[in-house]
Scaffold this motif. Structure first.
Motif, PDB file in Angstrom:
ATOM      1  N   VAL A  87      -4.903  -4.319  -1.792  1.00  6.83           N
ATOM      2  CA  VAL A  87      -3.659  -3.704  -1.332  1.00  6.83           C
ATOM      3  C   VAL A  87      -3.310  -2.571  -2.282  1.00  6.83           C
ATOM      4  O   VAL A  87      -3.310  -2.751  -3.500  1.00  6.83           O
ATOM      5  N   LYS A  88      -3.023  -1.372  -1.707  1.00  4.16           N
ATOM      6  CA  LYS A  88      -2.704  -0.233  -2.568  1.00  4.16           C
ATOM      7  C   LYS A  88      -1.414   0.432  -2.107  1.00  4.16           C
ATOM      8  O   LYS A  88      -1.278   0.748  -0.922  1.00  4.16           O
ATOM      9  N   PRO A  89      -0.498   0.690  -3.026  1.00  8.57           N
ATOM     10  CA  PRO A  89       0.671   1.495  -2.664  1.00  8.57           C
ATOM     11  C   PRO A  89       0.227   2.958  -2.524  1.00  8.57           C
ATOM     12  O   PRO A  89      -0.587   3.427  -3.326  1.00  8.57           O
ATOM     13  N   VAL A  90       0.738   3.675  -1.534  1.00  9.73           N
ATOM     14  CA  VAL A  90       0.203   5.024  -1.302  1.00  9.73           C
ATOM     15  C   VAL A  90       0.690   6.031  -2.337  1.00  9.73           C
ATOM     16  O   VAL A  90       0.073   7.068  -2.543  1.00  9.73           O
ATOM     17  N   GLY A  91       1.803   5.699  -3.007  1.00  6.79           N
ATOM     18  CA  GLY A  91       2.382   6.703  -3.902  1.00  6.79           C
ATOM     19  C   GLY A  91       1.955   6.582  -5.350  1.00  6.79           C
ATOM     20  O   GLY A  91       2.418   7.334  -6.191  1.00  6.79           O
ATOM     21  N   GLU A  92       1.089   5.644  -5.683  1.00  4.06           N
ATOM     22  CA  GLU A  92       0.728   5.448  -7.092  1.00  4.06           C
ATOM     23  C   GLU A  92      -0.666   5.981  -7.362  1.00  4.06           C
ATOM     24  O   GLU A  92      -1.466   6.160  -6.447  1.00  4.06           O
ATOM     25  N   SER A  93      -0.935   6.226  -8.634  1.00  2.00           N
ATOM     26  CA  SER A  93      -2.309   6.570  -9.013  1.00  2.00           C
ATOM     27  C   SER A  93      -2.600   5.886 -10.343  1.00  2.00           C
ATOM     28  O   SER A  93      -1.729   5.237 -10.911  1.00  2.00           O
ATOM     29  N   GLY A  94      -3.831   6.034 -10.805  1.00  2.00           N
ATOM     30  CA  GLY A  94      -4.200   5.446 -12.089  1.00  2.00           C
ATOM     31  C   GLY A  94      -4.365   3.935 -12.029  1.00  2.00           C
ATOM     32  O   GLY A  94      -4.354   3.264 -13.060  1.00  2.00           O
ATOM     33  N   GLY A  95      -4.502   3.381 -10.809  1.00  2.00           N
ATOM     34  CA  GLY A  95      -4.734   1.941 -10.698  1.00  2.00           C
ATOM     35  C   GLY A  95      -3.453   1.123 -10.748  1.00  2.00           C
ATOM     36  O   GLY A  95      -3.480  -0.108 -10.655  1.00  2.00           O
ATOM     37  N   TYR A  96      -2.298   1.802 -10.892  1.00  4.87           N
ATOM     38  CA  TYR A  96      -1.035   1.071 -10.975  1.00  4.87           C
ATOM     39  C   TYR A  96      -0.655   0.523  -9.598  1.00  4.87           C
ATOM     40  O   TYR A  96      -0.792   1.210  -8.590  1.00  4.87           O
ATOM     41  N   GLY A  97      -0.166  -0.712  -9.571  1.00  2.00           N
ATOM     42  CA  GLY A  97       0.349  -1.301  -8.337  1.00  2.00           C
ATOM     43  C   GLY A  97      -0.725  -1.837  -7.402  1.00  2.00           C
ATOM     44  O   GLY A  97      -0.406  -2.322  -6.323  1.00  2.00           O
ATOM     45  N   VAL A  98      -2.003  -1.752  -7.802  1.00  2.00           N
ATOM     46  CA  VAL A  98      -3.074  -2.224  -6.921  1.00  2.00           C
ATOM     47  C   VAL A  98      -3.193  -3.754  -7.031  1.00  2.00           C
ATOM     48  O   VAL A  98      -3.171  -4.310  -8.131  1.00  2.00           O
ATOM     49  N   LEU A  99      -3.297  -4.406  -5.881  1.00  2.00           N
ATOM     50  CA  LEU A  99      -3.459  -5.866  -5.875  1.00  2.00           C
ATOM     51  C   LEU A  99      -4.834  -6.187  -5.285  1.00  2.00           C
ATOM     52  O   LEU A  99      -5.137  -5.794  -4.150  1.00  2.00           O
ATOM     53  N   ILE A 100      -5.641  -6.873  -6.063  1.00  2.00           N
ATOM     54  CA  ILE A 100      -6.973  -7.230  -5.562  1.00  2.00           C
ATOM     55  C   ILE A 100      -6.892  -8.665  -5.028  1.00  2.00           C
ATOM     56  O   ILE A 100      -6.753  -9.619  -5.806  1.00  2.00           O
ATOM     57  N   GLY A 101      -6.931  -8.801  -3.686  1.00  2.00           N
ATOM     58  CA  GLY A 101      -6.689 -10.080  -3.015  1.00  2.00           C
ATOM     59  C   GLY A 101      -7.430 -11.254  -3.617  1.00  2.00           C
ATOM     60  O   GLY A 101      -6.810 -12.279  -3.957  1.00  2.00           O
ATOM     61  N   PRO A 102      -8.767 -11.171  -3.762  1.00  2.00           N
ATOM     62  CA  PRO A 102      -9.520 -12.329  -4.250  1.00  2.00           C
ATOM     63  C   PRO A 102      -9.093 -12.767  -5.655  1.00  2.00           C
ATOM     64  O   PRO A 102      -9.345 -13.900  -6.047  1.00  2.00           O
ATOM     65  N   HIS A 103      -8.466 -11.880  -6.432  1.00  2.00           N
ATOM     66  CA  HIS A 103      -8.048 -12.230  -7.797  1.00  2.00           C
ATOM     67  C   HIS A 103      -6.555 -12.530  -7.869  1.00  2.00           C
ATOM     68  O   HIS A 103      -6.032 -12.766  -8.960  1.00  2.00           O
ATOM     69  N   ALA A 104      -5.845 -12.481  -6.731  1.00  2.88           N
ATOM     70  CA  ALA A 104      -4.383 -12.592  -6.771  1.00  2.88           C
ATOM     71  C   ALA A 104      -3.923 -14.027  -6.524  1.00  2.88           C
ATOM     72  O   ALA A 104      -4.604 -14.815  -5.852  1.00  2.88           O
ATOM     73  N   SER A 105      -2.751 -14.351  -7.078  1.00  3.52           N
ATOM     74  CA  SER A 105      -2.175 -15.677  -6.846  1.00  3.52           C
ATOM     75  C   SER A 105      -1.480 -15.693  -5.477  1.00  3.52           C
ATOM     76  O   SER A 105      -1.217 -14.636  -4.897  1.00  3.52           O
TER      77      SER A 105
END
Lengths: 491, 329
Positions: free
Chosen positions: A381-399
């Motif tokens: 999941v990626k927020p469209v307004g961020e860059s530099g990897g901030y705010g990215v959620l990697i499903g398989p690693h998420a709680s």
């Protein structure tokens, strides 16, 4: 054909197991890919002490030269030495040829889109390739850029296109960076440091040089001068020495042989931009700005900006100066517009994309949203307004809680999110202080456009420092690798 | 073409570099001389050194700089003292960083390397047994920086501004030293001390071949044509640098007039009568010259007005009628 994996006694590669996904250096049976065969042999001859010594040599070189970057998330912003891994990335001439064509094609289409949009024609919107509401709701869309003439229609003069390799080793575009992509100075400094510390590594290869970037960039920028005048006055505009990328700004100005100016060094009068020199005011024709749109002109944009030049927008409108990259490029590298880029390539160029996107679900489409939300734990999941990897959620690693929070956020504002299939980034052997182990990598090649488009050989290879991690951003603890594009006879 | 901001920064690079060298010379001298002095004598010597460096106003609010350890800390690594070696080295680094694209890479590397080696001590007080080692390290780094400047830097306006800064700072130091020496509470002018503090003892011996006397030393430091640290030599070099900078024509004339007075012996003659007023006037003249250069360099603030100068072929003219003509930088 792959050769057998050398097994030197005590070598750094002893016990190396190829990583998950595509291993760039090794076949799945553990044998070295032909392009890496000689590098693998060389590293097999090294021991950990020697590798640590070489790493220290490189780090000392960077420290002496002040090659650092700033991590803002840490208290007060910490200056860190640029991290580089000794094991290089190699790209064969054949592979590079395809990448080069694919990147040129993509940037050409993105330039067409921006020229189409800001000229006021809006053909792609009218023909339903990209929804109008999506474009005008983009944070990167800049109404003030409408109608500003851009020489050669080259809006993206310096583009950094992030590419990754999927499980089958195919290159895919992960992200376009069309505003102020950084990292090129590290590419060149990585090479300089590697050539000093590990010159022996280069002996068996013919690697395309990288020191020509300043010349390439200057020529692209000069071609952007209004009215096509000869010997235009080019400057690099920096926010100043406290900016995280200041080292790069100074590096670029130096390698082009032009002045590095701050906003306070420039002044606009009667619709033209001048630099304040001890001899008086000297006209400026092209500004390679490393300041975001919002800070460029306090009169037109953020009034609290002390970094910009009051009246610059007026000068742009008067056509007396060019600003590179052009104003309003953020709309084309908006992650929400990214899923439409392959269609833009087909629309403007009439060709199939040479490099595909990563499969992306757009959250404003109810069917795609429902499908993605149903299997969010397998997706990114990626927020469209961020860059530099901030705010990215990697499903398989998420709680579960994180996934639930992401679902709620997507439902609340679908325009603000995209969801992608997990790409198990390719991996390369990387030094862990004891041995070489696989670590995931991506690649940011740089594409320069002025009168014509050129792809700079190689690019910035970023590497995740932790085993299994997919986060390669330097701001999040990632490192880098020297990237070698081999000449045809050595590939 | 040089940005006004860059000119200002490089002028101060020159001044801070020279200040670093002067402070290190003072520290070196103090470390060698004070060990032979009684504590009350050492105290006077320390006060004189602080006065020579023009740091009385900084030292006073900080309390006593009476002891030798305090003096070393104050002059070497005290960040509250803008004249300490660490402050000066930081100032050089910061200004070179902001002009990085126009200076030789090696110049930045040397200055950055010197700063980093200094920072290795952290905030702890430098152990006394490392003083000489540290001073030697700084001196060598300064020599390396001078080497890069002389052999590796393009002779453009940036170079001339560094030289200009150095020459002004050097002149100010020499005059400050002579002033402090003539107002020494010990009642004598120590000629050897003056020569040591300007690294000129050997040159003096080669030139005159006899034990230094105060009048001879003052004459040599003011007007010695073979001494690169003499006031006359400094002004001559400053004039040379100013000659290439048309915006500072007035400063060049001021430097030239001052040098002519030295060359013609006018100042030496007046010194023989009443040294302190003459030195005070010299100090004033140098301060005027420095502020005139600074004023000529500082960019005009805000939007240009009708009196702003635009560069046109044939020189600078006030903005009146028609658009300025561009001139390739």
């Amino acid at each position: 054909m792959a050769d057998s994996l050398p097994k030197p006694g005590g070598g750094l590669l002893d016990g190396y197991e190829p990583g998950r996904g595509f291993d760039e250096a090794f076949e799945s049976d553990g044998s070295a890919r032909s392009v890496y065969r000689r590098i693998v042999e060389r590293f097999g001859e090294l021991d950990a002490d020697e590798a640590r010594r070489l790493e220290r040599l490189v780090a000392d070189e960077f420290r002496r030269q002040g090659i650092t970057f700033t991590v803002y998330s840490e208290e007060e912003g910490t200056e860190r030495i640029w991290p580089i891994d000794l094991f290089p990335r190699l790209i064969s001439a054949l592979e590079w040829d395809e990448l080069e064509r694919g990147l040129t094609q993509r940037v050409a289409a993105l330039n067409c889109f921006l020229a189409d949009l800001y000229s006021g024609e809006g053909a792609a919107i009218a023909d339903g390739i990209v929804p109008r509401w999506l474009v005008v709701s983009s944070g990167g869309f800049e109404r003030n850029a409408m109608g500003i003439a851009v020489p050669h229609g080259a809006h993206c003069n310096i583009a950094g296109i992030d590419v990754v390799r999927d499980d089958a080793g195919r290159y895919r575009v992960l992200e376009d960076n069309l505003r102020n992509p950084s990292g090129i100075s590290y590419v060149i400094e990585n090479r300089a440091a590697m050539a000093k510390a590990c010159s022996w590594l280069f002996y068996d290869h013919a690697v395309q040089p990288v020191e020509q970037y300043g010349r390439m960039l200057r020529s692209a920028l000069e071609s952007m001068a209004p009215g096509g005048q000869e010997s235009p006055h080019v400057v690099v505009l920096t926010p100043g020495i406290f900016n995280a990328a200041y080292f790069e700004h100074a590096f670029l100005a130096r390698s082009m042989g032009v002045e590095l100016v701050e906003g306070r060094d420039l002044v606009v009068d009667d619709g033209a931009v001048y630099a304040r020199t001890i001899e008086g005011l000297i006209a400026v024709d092209v500004i390679y700005r490393r300041i975001d749109d919002a800070f460029l002109d306090p009169v037109a944009f953020r009034p609290d900006s002390t970094l910009g030049v009051p009246g610059l927008l007026g000068a742009l409108r008067a056509g007396t100066v060019s600003v590179c990259n052009a104003l309003g490029n953020g709309v084309a590298d908006d992650k929400a517009v990214y899923p439409y880029v392959p269609d833009l390539i087909r629309y403007y160029l009439g060709d199939e994309p040479i490099i595909d996107n990563v499969f992306t679900y757009v959250m404003w489409d109810p069917d795609q949203r429902a499908e993605a939300l149903g299997r969010l734990d397998e997706l990114v999941v990626k927020p469209v307004g961020e860059s530099g990897g901030y705010g990215v959620l990697i499903g398989p690693h998420a709680s579960d809680e994180e996934l639930e929070a992401a679902r709620r956020a997507i439902d609340a504002d679908p325009r603000n999110w995209i969801v992608q299939e997990v790409v198990q980034l390719s991996s390369l052997p990387s030094f862990t202080q004891e041995r070489l182990e696989p670590r995931h990598v991506d690649l940011r090649p740089f594409v320069l456009t002025g009168e014509r488009t050129e792809v700079f050989p190689g690019g910035l290879t970023r590497v995740a420092m932790r085993r299994g991690s997919l986060i390669v951003n330097s701001s999040q603890g990632g490192g880098s690798k020297d990237t070698w594009v081999l000449t045809p006879e050595y590939s | 073409m040089i940005l006004a901001r860059h000119a200002d920064a490089l002028f101060w690079v020159g001044r801070y570099l020279e200040r670093t060298e002067a402070t290190v010379r003072c520290l070196d001298y103090a470390a060698n001389s004070i060990i032979h002095l009684r504590s009350d004598e050492a105290r006077v010597e320390i006060e004189q050194l602080v006065k020579t460096l023009g740091l009385e106003s900084v030292a006073a609010p900080l309390g006593s700089v009476a002891g030798r350890r305090q003096l070393f800390a104050f002059l070497l690594s005290d960040t509250a003292n803008p004249g300490s070696v660490l402050s000066a080295v930081s100032a050089v680094r910061e200004r070179l960083r902001s002009t990085r694209e126009r200076i030789p890479i090696e110049l930045w590397e040397e200055a950055n390397g010197l700063y980093l080696r200094f920072r290795e001590f952290g905030d702890t007080e430098l152990p006394p047994d490392r003083l000489h080692e540290t001073l030697l390290m700084v001196r060598r780094a300064c020599l390396a920086i001078s080497g890069v400047l002389n052999e590796g830097m393009r002779r453009d306006e940036g170079y001339e501004f560094i030289v200009l800064g150095r020459m002004i700072e050097r002149s100010v130091f020499t005059v400050g030293l002579l002033t402090a020496s003539y107002s020494d509470p010990r009642g004598t002018v120590d000629a050897t001390r003056i020569l040591r503090l300007t690294s000129s003892l050997q040159a003096y011996h080669r030139r005159y071949g006899h034990a230094p006397d105060p009048e001879g030393v003052v004459r040599y430091l003011l007007a010695g044509t073979d001494l690169p640290r003499s006031l006359q030599s400094c002004l001559l070099r400053a004039e040379g640098s100013l000659a290439g900078i048309s915006a500072l024509d007035r400063s060049r004339r001021r430097a030239g007039l001052l040098r002519a007075r030295l060359e013609l012996g006018e100042i030496e003659e007046a010194m023989a009568q009443e040294p302190l007023p003459v030195l005070s006037e010299l100090h004033w003249d140098l301060a005027e010259l420095a502020s005139e250069i600074a004023a000529g360099v500082v960019p005009p603030l805000g939007f240009p007005t009708a009196s702003s100068r635009y560069l046109r072929p044939g020189g600078t003219q006030p903005l009146a009628g028609g658009r300025p003509v561009r001139l390739d930088p």
